[in-house]
Design a protein around this motif. Sequence first.
Motif, PDB file in Angstrom:
ATOM      1  N   ASP A  42       0.878  -1.172   0.000  1.00 22.26           N
ATOM      2  CA  ASP A  42       0.000   0.000   0.000  1.00 22.26           C
ATOM      3  C   ASP A  42       0.913   1.219   0.000  1.00 22.26           C
ATOM      4  O   ASP A  42       1.516   1.563   1.018  1.00 22.26           O
ATOM      5  CB  ASP A  42      -0.911  -0.031   1.228  1.00 22.26           C
ATOM      6  N   LEU A  43       1.036   1.863  -1.154  1.00 21.06           N
ATOM      7  CA  LEU A  43       1.973   2.968  -1.368  1.00 21.06           C
ATOM      8  C   LEU A  43       1.276   4.278  -1.059  1.00 21.06           C
ATOM      9  O   LEU A  43       0.314   4.649  -1.734  1.00 21.06           O
ATOM     10  CB  LEU A  43       2.456   2.935  -2.821  1.00 21.06           C
ATOM     11  N   ASP A  81       9.473   7.807   1.409  1.00 22.22           N
ATOM     12  CA  ASP A  81       9.164   8.746   0.335  1.00 22.22           C
ATOM     13  C   ASP A  81       9.076   7.945  -0.956  1.00 22.22           C
ATOM     14  O   ASP A  81      10.033   7.247  -1.323  1.00 22.22           O
ATOM     15  CB  ASP A  81      10.275   9.801   0.247  1.00 22.22           C
ATOM     16  N   MET A  82       7.951   8.014  -1.649  1.00 20.72           N
ATOM     17  CA  MET A  82       7.740   7.151  -2.815  1.00 20.72           C
ATOM     18  C   MET A  82       8.713   7.439  -3.963  1.00 20.72           C
ATOM     19  O   MET A  82       8.810   6.648  -4.905  1.00 20.72           O
ATOM     20  CB  MET A  82       6.294   7.241  -3.318  1.00 20.72           C
ATOM     21  N   ARG A  83       9.449   8.534  -3.887  1.00 19.46           N
ATOM     22  CA  ARG A  83      10.462   8.805  -4.901  1.00 19.46           C
ATOM     23  C   ARG A  83      11.737   7.995  -4.680  1.00 19.46           C
ATOM     24  O   ARG A  83      12.594   7.921  -5.563  1.00 19.46           O
ATOM     25  CB  ARG A  83      10.794  10.304  -4.908  1.00 19.46           C
ATOM     26  N   ASP A  84      11.874   7.399  -3.503  1.00 19.62           N
ATOM     27  CA  ASP A  84      13.082   6.645  -3.160  1.00 19.62           C
ATOM     28  C   ASP A  84      12.920   5.156  -3.470  1.00 19.62           C
ATOM     29  O   ASP A  84      11.801   4.635  -3.573  1.00 19.62           O
ATOM     30  CB  ASP A  84      13.412   6.820  -1.673  1.00 19.62           C
ATOM     31  N   HIS A  85      14.051   4.477  -3.563  1.00 14.19           N
ATOM     32  CA  HIS A  85      14.064   3.030  -3.773  1.00 14.19           C
ATOM     33  C   HIS A  85      13.281   2.330  -2.669  1.00 14.19           C
ATOM     34  O   HIS A  85      13.411   2.652  -1.487  1.00 14.19           O
ATOM     35  CB  HIS A  85      15.518   2.541  -3.774  1.00 14.19           C
ATOM     36  N   LEU A  86      12.466   1.354  -3.058  1.00 11.48           N
ATOM     37  CA  LEU A  86      11.692   0.562  -2.107  1.00 11.48           C
ATOM     38  C   LEU A  86      12.454  -0.720  -1.784  1.00 11.48           C
ATOM     39  O   LEU A  86      12.544  -1.617  -2.629  1.00 11.48           O
ATOM     40  CB  LEU A  86      10.323   0.218  -2.711  1.00 11.48           C
ATOM     41  N   TRP A 109      11.734  -3.151   0.327  1.00 11.01           N
ATOM     42  CA  TRP A 109      10.985  -4.222   0.993  1.00 11.01           C
ATOM     43  C   TRP A 109      10.346  -5.203   0.018  1.00 11.01           C
ATOM     44  O   TRP A 109       9.658  -6.114   0.440  1.00 11.01           O
ATOM     45  CB  TRP A 109       9.912  -3.616   1.903  1.00 11.01           C
ATOM     46  N   GLY A 110      10.577  -5.044  -1.260  1.00 11.37           N
ATOM     47  CA  GLY A 110       9.961  -5.911  -2.256  1.00 11.37           C
ATOM     48  C   GLY A 110      10.703  -7.236  -2.385  1.00 11.37           C
ATOM     49  O   GLY A 110      11.517  -7.578  -1.522  1.00 11.37           O
ATOM     50  N   PRO A 111      10.449  -7.972  -3.485  1.00  7.36           N
ATOM     51  CA  PRO A 111       9.524  -7.569  -4.552  1.00  7.36           C
ATOM     52  C   PRO A 111       8.065  -7.853  -4.178  1.00  7.36           C
ATOM     53  O   PRO A 111       7.788  -8.736  -3.357  1.00  7.36           O
ATOM     54  CB  PRO A 111       9.962  -8.429  -5.732  1.00  7.36           C
ATOM     55  N   PHE A 112       7.168  -7.104  -4.816  1.00  8.72           N
ATOM     56  CA  PHE A 112       5.738  -7.233  -4.552  1.00  8.72           C
ATOM     57  C   PHE A 112       5.022  -7.756  -5.797  1.00  8.72           C
ATOM     58  O   PHE A 112       5.430  -7.502  -6.929  1.00  8.72           O
ATOM     59  CB  PHE A 112       5.149  -5.883  -4.148  1.00  8.72           C
ATOM     60  N   ASP A 113       3.940  -8.467  -5.544  1.00 14.13           N
ATOM     61  CA  ASP A 113       3.097  -8.952  -6.642  1.00 14.13           C
ATOM     62  C   ASP A 113       2.070  -7.904  -7.060  1.00 14.13           C
ATOM     63  O   ASP A 113       1.650  -7.884  -8.217  1.00 14.13           O
ATOM     64  CB  ASP A 113       2.364 -10.227  -6.207  1.00 14.13           C
ATOM     65  N   LEU A 114       1.689  -7.053  -6.120  1.00 14.22           N
ATOM     66  CA  LEU A 114       0.632  -6.080  -6.380  1.00 14.22           C
ATOM     67  C   LEU A 114       0.880  -4.840  -5.526  1.00 14.22           C
ATOM     68  O   LEU A 114       1.121  -4.945  -4.317  1.00 14.22           O
ATOM     69  CB  LEU A 114      -0.725  -6.705  -6.021  1.00 14.22           C
ATOM     70  N   ILE A 115       0.872  -3.682  -6.169  1.00 13.44           N
ATOM     71  CA  ILE A 115       1.052  -2.406  -5.466  1.00 13.44           C
ATOM     72  C   ILE A 115      -0.194  -1.566  -5.668  1.00 13.44           C
ATOM     73  O   ILE A 115      -0.660  -1.394  -6.801  1.00 13.44           O
ATOM     74  CB  ILE A 115       2.293  -1.647  -5.976  1.00 13.44           C
ATOM     75  N   PHE A 116      -0.727  -1.033  -4.571  1.00 16.48           N
ATOM     76  CA  PHE A 116      -1.880  -0.133  -4.612  1.00 16.48           C
ATOM     77  C   PHE A 116      -1.439   1.285  -4.268  1.00 16.48           C
ATOM     78  O   PHE A 116      -0.703   1.497  -3.295  1.00 16.48           O
ATOM     79  CB  PHE A 116      -2.943  -0.556  -3.595  1.00 16.48           C
ATOM     80  N   ASN A 117      -1.911   2.253  -5.053  1.00 16.99           N
ATOM     81  CA  ASN A 117      -1.759   3.676  -4.734  1.00 16.99           C
ATOM     82  C   ASN A 117      -3.152   4.278  -4.857  1.00 16.99           C
ATOM     83  O   ASN A 117      -3.632   4.543  -5.966  1.00 16.99           O
ATOM     84  CB  ASN A 117      -0.759   4.340  -5.678  1.00 16.99           C
ATOM     85  N   GLN A 144       8.885   4.864 -11.431  1.00 20.10           N
ATOM     86  CA  GLN A 144      10.027   3.980 -11.679  1.00 20.10           C
ATOM     87  C   GLN A 144      10.401   3.208 -10.420  1.00 20.10           C
ATOM     88  O   GLN A 144      10.735   2.016 -10.483  1.00 20.10           O
ATOM     89  CB  GLN A 144      11.215   4.788 -12.191  1.00 20.10           C
ATOM     90  N   SER A 145      10.330   3.871  -9.272  1.00 17.01           N
ATOM     91  CA  SER A 145      10.617   3.192  -7.998  1.00 17.01           C
ATOM     92  C   SER A 145       9.606   2.091  -7.731  1.00 17.01           C
ATOM     93  O   SER A 145       9.959   0.992  -7.284  1.00 17.01           O
ATOM     94  CB  SER A 145      10.620   4.198  -6.845  1.00 17.01           C
TER      95      SER A 145
END
Length: 246
Positions: free
Chosen positions: A51-52, A97-102, A104-112, A131-132
Motif C-alpha cells: 500500500d503505497l 518517500d515514494m520517490r526513493d528506492h523501495l 521491501w519488495g519484490p511485490f506482486d501487487l502495489i496499490f496507490n 520507476q521506484s
Amino acid sequence: MPAPATEWFSTWFDSPYYHRLYRDRNQQEARDFIDALLRHLHPKPTARLLDLACGKGRHAIYLSEQGYDVTGVDLSPESIVYARQFAHAHLHFEVHDMRDHLPWGPFDLIFNLFTSFGYFAEEAENVVALQSAAAALRPGGKLVIDFMNTERTVAELVSHEEKTVDGTRFQLRRHLDRDFIVKEIRFTDEQGQPQLYEERVRALRREQFEEYFQMAGLRLAEILGDYQLNPYDEASSPRMIFVLKK
C-alpha cells in the motif's frame, strides 16, 4: 531522502487537523472498493502486497485481514506511528518517500489509492516515483493507481466550502494554479491562532499518465472509472483507476 520542509504534504499530513478534517471518509466504500479490486485482480493467496502512501493504514489493515502479506509505506511519521499499533508478522509499516528506492519488495501487487499521487512540484518526480514502484514489482506484477478524473474534477470544481468538524470550522477554497488543483484550508487552532495549509495536486490528464507509464516501463492494461470498476468515461466517471503491468 527527507522531504524538504517546503513540500506541503510533509507538514499537512502530520497535522492533527488533517486527520480531523478527513475523519468521516467512507470506510465502507473503501472496503467495498478493495473487495472489488481483489475480485477483479485475483492475486494468489501467497501474494505480497504494498500500500503505497498508506496514511494511517486503513487499506493495508483491511488487505491483511483478507490473508495477504502486506507492507504499508507513507511519508508521514505520525501516520506510521499510528498504523504500527496494528502491525503483526504479515503486516508491516514503514516511513518512506515514494520517490526513493523501495527495499521491501519484490511485490506482486502495489496499490496507490484515493489520489495519493501528483503531489510533487517537479513533474519529473512523478516519473521517478513510478520507476521506484515498477522496480519493486515482480515481473508480471501489477500496479493500481486510483486518481481523480481530472477532466470532470476541473469542470465541477467547488470554489468555496465550509465545514465544522469537532468544533473546528474549516474554510476550503479551491482554484487552478497553472497545472495544479489547489485547495486552501483555513481554520483557527485550539490556541486561537489562524492556520493556513494548502493541498496541491497536479491536474494530470490521461495522456500525461500514459506518457509517465511508458517512461517507467509499465504497460497500461485497463482504465476503470469508479469504485464499482465500471469502464472509464472521460465525461462522466468520477475516477481514473489505472491497472498497470510490469
